[in-house]
Design a protein around this motif. Structure first.
Motif, PDB file in Angstrom:
ATOM      1  N   VAL A  61      27.265   1.878  27.438  1.00  7.92           N
ATOM      2  CA  VAL A  61      28.613   1.763  26.883  1.00  7.92           C
ATOM      3  C   VAL A  61      28.597   0.883  25.636  1.00  7.92           C
ATOM      4  O   VAL A  61      29.252   1.180  24.646  1.00  7.92           O
ATOM      5  CB  VAL A  61      29.584   1.184  27.939  1.00  7.92           C
ATOM      6  CG1 VAL A  61      30.959   0.938  27.347  1.00  7.92           C
ATOM      7  CG2 VAL A  61      29.662   2.100  29.146  1.00  7.92           C
ATOM      8  N   LYS A  62      27.829  -0.202  25.714  1.00  8.63           N
ATOM      9  CA  LYS A  62      27.786  -1.135  24.591  1.00  8.63           C
ATOM     10  C   LYS A  62      26.456  -1.859  24.592  1.00  8.63           C
ATOM     11  O   LYS A  62      25.922  -2.202  25.641  1.00  8.63           O
ATOM     12  CB  LYS A  62      28.922  -2.148  24.723  1.00  8.63           C
ATOM     13  CG  LYS A  62      29.003  -3.120  23.584  1.00  8.63           C
ATOM     14  CD  LYS A  62      30.209  -4.051  23.570  1.00  8.63           C
ATOM     15  CE  LYS A  62      30.807  -4.433  24.867  1.00  8.63           C
ATOM     16  NZ  LYS A  62      31.856  -5.450  24.774  1.00  8.63           N
ATOM     17  N   ALA A  63      25.932  -2.103  23.395  1.00  9.02           N
ATOM     18  CA  ALA A  63      24.733  -2.918  23.219  1.00  9.02           C
ATOM     19  C   ALA A  63      24.981  -3.849  22.044  1.00  9.02           C
ATOM     20  O   ALA A  63      25.500  -3.422  21.014  1.00  9.02           O
ATOM     21  CB  ALA A  63      23.514  -2.035  22.961  1.00  9.02           C
ATOM     22  N   ALA A  64      24.645  -5.106  22.223  1.00  2.83           N
ATOM     23  CA  ALA A  64      24.868  -6.097  21.170  1.00  2.83           C
ATOM     24  C   ALA A  64      23.606  -6.931  20.983  1.00  2.83           C
ATOM     25  O   ALA A  64      22.917  -7.259  21.950  1.00  2.83           O
ATOM     26  CB  ALA A  64      26.049  -6.998  21.535  1.00  2.83           C
ATOM     27  N   PRO A 100      11.352  -9.328  18.860  1.00  2.00           N
ATOM     28  CA  PRO A 100      12.124  -8.087  18.995  1.00  2.00           C
ATOM     29  C   PRO A 100      11.623  -6.905  18.182  1.00  2.00           C
ATOM     30  O   PRO A 100      11.817  -5.757  18.575  1.00  2.00           O
ATOM     31  CB  PRO A 100      13.532  -8.478  18.556  1.00  2.00           C
ATOM     32  CG  PRO A 100      13.351  -9.698  17.736  1.00  2.00           C
ATOM     33  CD  PRO A 100      12.134 -10.396  18.258  1.00  2.00           C
ATOM     34  N   GLY A 101      10.978  -7.163  17.073  1.00  2.00           N
ATOM     35  CA  GLY A 101      10.498  -6.060  16.234  1.00  2.00           C
ATOM     36  C   GLY A 101      11.619  -5.077  15.925  1.00  2.00           C
ATOM     37  O   GLY A 101      12.720  -5.461  15.547  1.00  2.00           O
ATOM     38  N   GLU A 102      11.354  -3.805  16.115  1.00  2.00           N
ATOM     39  CA  GLU A 102      12.312  -2.732  15.819  1.00  2.00           C
ATOM     40  C   GLU A 102      13.246  -2.410  16.990  1.00  2.00           C
ATOM     41  O   GLU A 102      14.104  -1.537  16.864  1.00  2.00           O
ATOM     42  CB  GLU A 102      11.560  -1.455  15.420  1.00  2.00           C
ATOM     43  CG  GLU A 102      10.984  -1.508  14.031  1.00  2.00           C
ATOM     44  CD  GLU A 102      12.092  -1.521  12.982  1.00  2.00           C
ATOM     45  OE1 GLU A 102      12.998  -0.673  13.041  1.00  2.00           O
ATOM     46  OE2 GLU A 102      12.042  -2.410  12.108  1.00  2.00           O
ATOM     47  N   LEU A 103      13.075  -3.081  18.127  1.00  2.00           N
ATOM     48  CA  LEU A 103      13.848  -2.728  19.316  1.00  2.00           C
ATOM     49  C   LEU A 103      15.363  -2.787  19.098  1.00  2.00           C
ATOM     50  O   LEU A 103      16.064  -1.808  19.391  1.00  2.00           O
ATOM     51  CB  LEU A 103      13.435  -3.586  20.512  1.00  2.00           C
ATOM     52  CG  LEU A 103      14.127  -3.193  21.816  1.00  2.00           C
ATOM     53  CD1 LEU A 103      13.625  -1.846  22.310  1.00  2.00           C
ATOM     54  CD2 LEU A 103      13.917  -4.251  22.873  1.00  2.00           C
ATOM     55  N   PRO A 104      15.936  -3.876  18.575  1.00  3.78           N
ATOM     56  CA  PRO A 104      17.396  -3.896  18.392  1.00  3.78           C
ATOM     57  C   PRO A 104      17.897  -2.766  17.488  1.00  3.78           C
ATOM     58  O   PRO A 104      18.938  -2.156  17.771  1.00  3.78           O
ATOM     59  CB  PRO A 104      17.665  -5.267  17.760  1.00  3.78           C
ATOM     60  CG  PRO A 104      16.507  -6.100  18.200  1.00  3.78           C
ATOM     61  CD  PRO A 104      15.329  -5.166  18.234  1.00  3.78           C
ATOM     62  N   HIS A 105      17.148  -2.468  16.438  1.00  7.41           N
ATOM     63  CA  HIS A 105      17.527  -1.375  15.533  1.00  7.41           C
ATOM     64  C   HIS A 105      17.504  -0.034  16.261  1.00  7.41           C
ATOM     65  O   HIS A 105      18.422   0.780  16.122  1.00  7.41           O
ATOM     66  CB  HIS A 105      16.599  -1.343  14.326  1.00  7.41           C
ATOM     67  CG  HIS A 105      16.782  -0.141  13.464  1.00  7.41           C
ATOM     68  ND1 HIS A 105      17.886   0.037  12.659  1.00  7.41           N
ATOM     69  CD2 HIS A 105      16.019   0.970  13.324  1.00  7.41           C
ATOM     70  CE1 HIS A 105      17.785   1.209  12.050  1.00  7.41           C
ATOM     71  NE2 HIS A 105      16.659   1.790  12.437  1.00  7.41           N
ATOM     72  N   GLN A 106      16.461   0.220  17.036  1.00  2.96           N
ATOM     73  CA  GLN A 106      16.354   1.482  17.768  1.00  2.96           C
ATOM     74  C   GLN A 106      17.482   1.620  18.790  1.00  2.96           C
ATOM     75  O   GLN A 106      18.057   2.698  18.946  1.00  2.96           O
ATOM     76  CB  GLN A 106      14.997   1.603  18.463  1.00  2.96           C
ATOM     77  CG  GLN A 106      13.866   1.921  17.537  1.00  2.96           C
ATOM     78  CD  GLN A 106      13.969   3.307  16.940  1.00  2.96           C
ATOM     79  OE1 GLN A 106      14.593   4.222  17.463  1.00  2.96           O
ATOM     80  NE2 GLN A 106      13.344   3.473  15.772  1.00  2.96           N
ATOM     81  N   VAL A 107      17.797   0.533  19.507  1.00  4.08           N
ATOM     82  CA  VAL A 107      18.874   0.587  20.496  1.00  4.08           C
ATOM     83  C   VAL A 107      20.191   0.922  19.809  1.00  4.08           C
ATOM     84  O   VAL A 107      20.923   1.826  20.234  1.00  4.08           O
ATOM     85  CB  VAL A 107      18.978  -0.737  21.286  1.00  4.08           C
ATOM     86  CG1 VAL A 107      20.235  -0.774  22.142  1.00  4.08           C
ATOM     87  CG2 VAL A 107      17.734  -0.933  22.152  1.00  4.08           C
ATOM     88  N   ARG A 108      20.503   0.223  18.739  1.00  5.50           N
ATOM     89  CA  ARG A 108      21.761   0.473  18.027  1.00  5.50           C
ATOM     90  C   ARG A 108      21.819   1.912  17.513  1.00  5.50           C
ATOM     91  O   ARG A 108      22.822   2.602  17.684  1.00  5.50           O
ATOM     92  CB  ARG A 108      21.910  -0.506  16.863  1.00  5.50           C
ATOM     93  CG  ARG A 108      23.165  -0.277  16.051  1.00  5.50           C
ATOM     94  CD  ARG A 108      23.254  -1.275  14.896  1.00  5.50           C
ATOM     95  NE  ARG A 108      24.368  -1.006  14.049  1.00  5.50           N
ATOM     96  CZ  ARG A 108      25.582  -1.469  14.227  1.00  5.50           C
ATOM     97  NH1 ARG A 108      25.847  -2.222  15.271  1.00  5.50           N
ATOM     98  NH2 ARG A 108      26.549  -1.187  13.377  1.00  5.50           N
ATOM     99  N   THR A 109      20.756   2.353  16.884  1.00  2.00           N
ATOM    100  CA  THR A 109      20.719   3.702  16.317  1.00  2.00           C
ATOM    101  C   THR A 109      20.898   4.758  17.388  1.00  2.00           C
ATOM    102  O   THR A 109      21.693   5.687  17.239  1.00  2.00           O
ATOM    103  CB  THR A 109      19.393   3.924  15.564  1.00  2.00           C
ATOM    104  OG1 THR A 109      19.299   2.971  14.501  1.00  2.00           O
ATOM    105  CG2 THR A 109      19.298   5.329  15.007  1.00  2.00           C
TER     106      THR A 109
END
Length: 178
Positions: A61-64, A100-109
Protein backbone atom coordinates in the motif's frame (compact mmCIF):
# COMPACT_ATOMS: atom_id res chain seq x y z
CA UNK A 1 39.33 6.97 -8.80
CA UNK A 2 36.38 4.73 -9.65
CA UNK A 3 33.21 6.41 -10.81
CA UNK A 4 30.99 3.41 -10.25
CA UNK A 5 31.16 1.09 -7.29
CA UNK A 6 30.25 -2.48 -8.06
CA UNK A 7 27.63 -3.88 -5.70
CA UNK A 8 28.56 -7.19 -4.09
CA UNK A 9 26.52 -10.18 -5.20
CA UNK A 10 23.70 -11.37 -2.94
CA UNK A 11 25.12 -14.20 -0.79
CA UNK A 12 23.61 -17.56 -1.71
CA UNK A 13 22.62 -18.12 1.94
CA UNK A 14 20.44 -14.97 1.79
CA UNK A 15 18.90 -15.71 -1.61
CA UNK A 16 15.12 -16.21 -1.39
CA UNK A 17 13.40 -19.09 -3.22
CA UNK A 18 12.84 -17.24 -6.49
CA UNK A 19 10.46 -18.46 -9.18
CA UNK A 20 11.94 -19.55 -12.51
CA UNK A 21 11.34 -16.18 -14.24
CA UNK A 22 12.05 -14.06 -11.16
CA UNK A 23 15.29 -12.11 -10.88
CA UNK A 24 16.93 -10.03 -8.16
CA UNK A 25 16.96 -6.29 -8.91
CA UNK A 26 18.45 -4.95 -5.67
CA UNK A 27 19.08 -5.99 -2.08
CA UNK A 28 20.28 -4.59 1.22
CA UNK A 29 21.33 -6.00 4.57
CA UNK A 30 19.10 -5.16 7.51
CA UNK A 31 20.49 -3.87 10.80
CA UNK A 32 17.47 -4.11 13.09
CA UNK A 33 19.34 -6.17 15.69
CA UNK A 34 17.23 -9.22 14.90
CA UNK A 35 20.02 -11.28 13.39
CA UNK A 36 21.17 -11.43 9.83
CA UNK A 37 18.61 -10.57 7.23
CA UNK A 38 18.22 -8.94 3.88
CA UNK A 39 15.51 -7.15 1.98
CA UNK A 40 15.44 -8.30 -1.64
CA UNK A 41 13.59 -6.58 -4.49
CA UNK A 42 12.78 -8.77 -7.47
CA UNK A 43 10.86 -8.09 -10.65
CA UNK A 44 7.81 -9.74 -9.00
CA UNK A 45 7.90 -8.27 -5.50
CA UNK A 46 9.67 -7.69 -2.23
CA UNK A 47 11.20 -10.35 0.03
CA UNK A 48 11.36 -9.20 3.65
CA UNK A 49 13.35 -10.83 6.48
CA UNK A 50 11.49 -13.41 8.51
CA UNK A 51 8.97 -14.22 5.79
CA UNK A 52 9.02 -17.30 3.65
CA UNK A 53 7.16 -15.64 0.81
CA UNK A 54 7.37 -12.68 -1.53
CA UNK A 55 5.04 -9.68 -1.21
CA UNK A 56 3.80 -8.67 -4.65
CA UNK A 57 4.31 -5.04 -5.64
CA UNK A 58 0.52 -4.71 -5.93
CA UNK A 59 0.14 -5.75 -2.27
CA UNK A 60 2.27 -2.89 -0.95
CA UNK A 61 0.00 0.00 0.00
CA UNK A 62 2.81 2.37 0.90
CA UNK A 63 6.60 2.39 1.06
CA UNK A 64 8.66 5.23 2.48
CA UNK A 65 12.40 5.83 2.62
CA UNK A 66 13.83 8.09 5.35
CA UNK A 67 17.42 7.93 4.15
CA UNK A 68 18.20 5.15 6.63
CA UNK A 69 15.00 3.24 7.17
CA UNK A 70 12.61 1.58 4.73
CA UNK A 71 9.01 1.50 5.97
CA UNK A 72 6.66 -0.90 4.20
CA UNK A 73 2.88 -1.02 4.69
CA UNK A 74 1.17 -4.02 3.13
CA UNK A 75 -2.50 -4.43 2.42
CA UNK A 76 -4.69 -7.26 3.62
CA UNK A 77 -7.85 -8.36 1.84
CA UNK A 78 -10.81 -8.05 4.23
CA UNK A 79 -13.65 -8.54 1.74
CA UNK A 80 -14.29 -9.41 -1.89
CA UNK A 81 -17.10 -7.70 -3.71
CA UNK A 82 -18.34 -7.88 -7.27
CA UNK A 83 -15.41 -6.58 -9.33
CA UNK A 84 -13.12 -5.38 -6.51
CA UNK A 85 -11.35 -6.22 -3.26
CA UNK A 86 -11.64 -4.32 0.02
CA UNK A 87 -8.16 -3.82 1.48
CA UNK A 88 -7.08 -2.76 4.98
CA UNK A 89 -3.60 -1.62 5.96
CA UNK A 90 -1.51 -4.02 8.00
CA UNK A 91 0.86 -2.53 10.58
CA UNK A 92 3.87 -0.81 9.01
CA UNK A 93 7.18 -2.69 9.12
CA UNK A 94 10.48 -0.81 9.42
CA UNK A 95 13.90 -1.96 8.25
CA UNK A 96 17.17 -0.17 8.94
CA UNK A 97 19.20 -0.68 5.76
CA UNK A 98 22.95 -0.78 6.31
CA UNK A 99 23.97 -0.16 2.69
CA UNK A 100 20.74 0.53 0.76
CA UNK A 101 22.24 0.83 -2.71
CA UNK A 102 19.47 0.81 -5.34
CA UNK A 103 16.88 -0.89 -3.10
CA UNK A 104 14.85 2.22 -2.10
CA UNK A 105 14.74 3.37 -5.73
CA UNK A 106 13.60 -0.05 -6.96
CA UNK A 107 10.89 -0.28 -4.28
CA UNK A 108 9.53 3.17 -5.11
CA UNK A 109 9.63 2.55 -8.86
CA UNK A 110 7.96 -0.87 -8.70
CA UNK A 111 5.19 0.12 -6.27
CA UNK A 112 4.45 3.27 -8.28
CA UNK A 113 4.39 1.37 -11.59
CA UNK A 114 1.84 -1.10 -10.22
CA UNK A 115 -0.68 1.74 -9.67
CA UNK A 116 -2.59 2.72 -12.81
CA UNK A 117 -5.54 4.52 -11.24
CA UNK A 118 -5.99 6.08 -7.79
CA UNK A 119 -8.63 8.51 -6.62
CA UNK A 120 -9.99 9.44 -3.19
CA UNK A 121 -13.77 9.87 -2.89
CA UNK A 122 -16.23 11.07 -0.27
CA UNK A 123 -18.69 8.34 0.73
CA UNK A 124 -21.73 8.36 3.02
CA UNK A 125 -20.29 8.62 6.54
CA UNK A 126 -16.66 8.69 5.42
CA UNK A 127 -14.38 8.31 2.42
CA UNK A 128 -12.25 5.82 0.54
CA UNK A 129 -9.63 5.40 -2.14
CA UNK A 130 -10.34 3.47 -5.35
CA UNK A 131 -7.17 1.92 -6.80
CA UNK A 132 -6.59 0.03 -10.05
CA UNK A 133 -3.33 -1.94 -10.01
CA UNK A 134 -1.35 -4.16 -12.33
CA UNK A 135 -0.84 -7.66 -10.99
CA UNK A 136 1.77 -9.92 -12.65
CA UNK A 137 0.13 -12.74 -14.57
CA UNK A 138 -3.33 -11.12 -14.52
CA UNK A 139 -4.84 -9.46 -17.60
CA UNK A 140 -6.30 -6.02 -17.02
CA UNK A 141 -6.37 -4.21 -13.71
CA UNK A 142 -7.21 -5.51 -10.27
CA UNK A 143 -9.49 -3.06 -8.46
CA UNK A 144 -9.12 -2.37 -4.75
CA UNK A 145 -10.83 -0.08 -2.25
CA UNK A 146 -9.17 1.30 0.90
CA UNK A 147 -11.76 2.84 3.21
CA UNK A 148 -10.66 5.65 5.50
CA UNK A 149 -10.74 4.80 9.23
CA UNK A 150 -14.24 5.19 10.64
CA UNK A 151 -16.01 4.73 7.30
CA UNK A 152 -18.92 2.29 7.74
CA UNK A 153 -17.71 -0.08 5.01
CA UNK A 154 -20.50 -2.63 5.63
CA UNK A 155 -23.24 -0.01 5.26
CA UNK A 156 -25.48 -0.64 2.23
CA UNK A 157 -25.26 2.99 1.07
CA UNK A 158 -21.44 2.90 1.22
CA UNK A 159 -21.33 -0.39 -0.68
CA UNK A 160 -23.72 0.91 -3.37
CA UNK A 161 -21.73 4.13 -3.81
CA UNK A 162 -18.44 2.21 -3.89
CA UNK A 163 -19.84 -0.18 -6.52
CA UNK A 164 -20.74 2.80 -8.73
CA UNK A 165 -17.37 4.50 -8.23
CA UNK A 166 -15.43 1.33 -9.11
CA UNK A 167 -17.62 0.78 -12.19
CA UNK A 168 -17.00 4.38 -13.33
CA UNK A 169 -13.23 4.06 -12.74
CA UNK A 170 -13.17 0.79 -14.65
CA UNK A 171 -15.05 2.35 -17.57
CA UNK A 172 -12.71 5.35 -17.58
CA UNK A 173 -9.62 3.16 -17.80
CA UNK A 174 -10.90 0.59 -20.31
CA UNK A 175 -9.71 1.26 -23.88
CA UNK A 176 -12.56 1.91 -26.26
CA UNK A 177 -12.71 -0.05 -29.53
CA UNK A 178 -12.16 2.13 -32.57
Amino acid sequence: MRLFRRRPKLPSTARPPLERDERVLAWASVGNGEGDGVVVASNLGLWLPGRGHRIGWHDIVKAAWSGRELTVTCGEQVAEREGYLVIADRPAERYLLLDPGELPHQVRTRVTKSVVYTQHYALPGGAGRIVGRRVPGVDGLTWMVHYDPGTPHDDEAVIAETDQLVAAARAATTPQDL
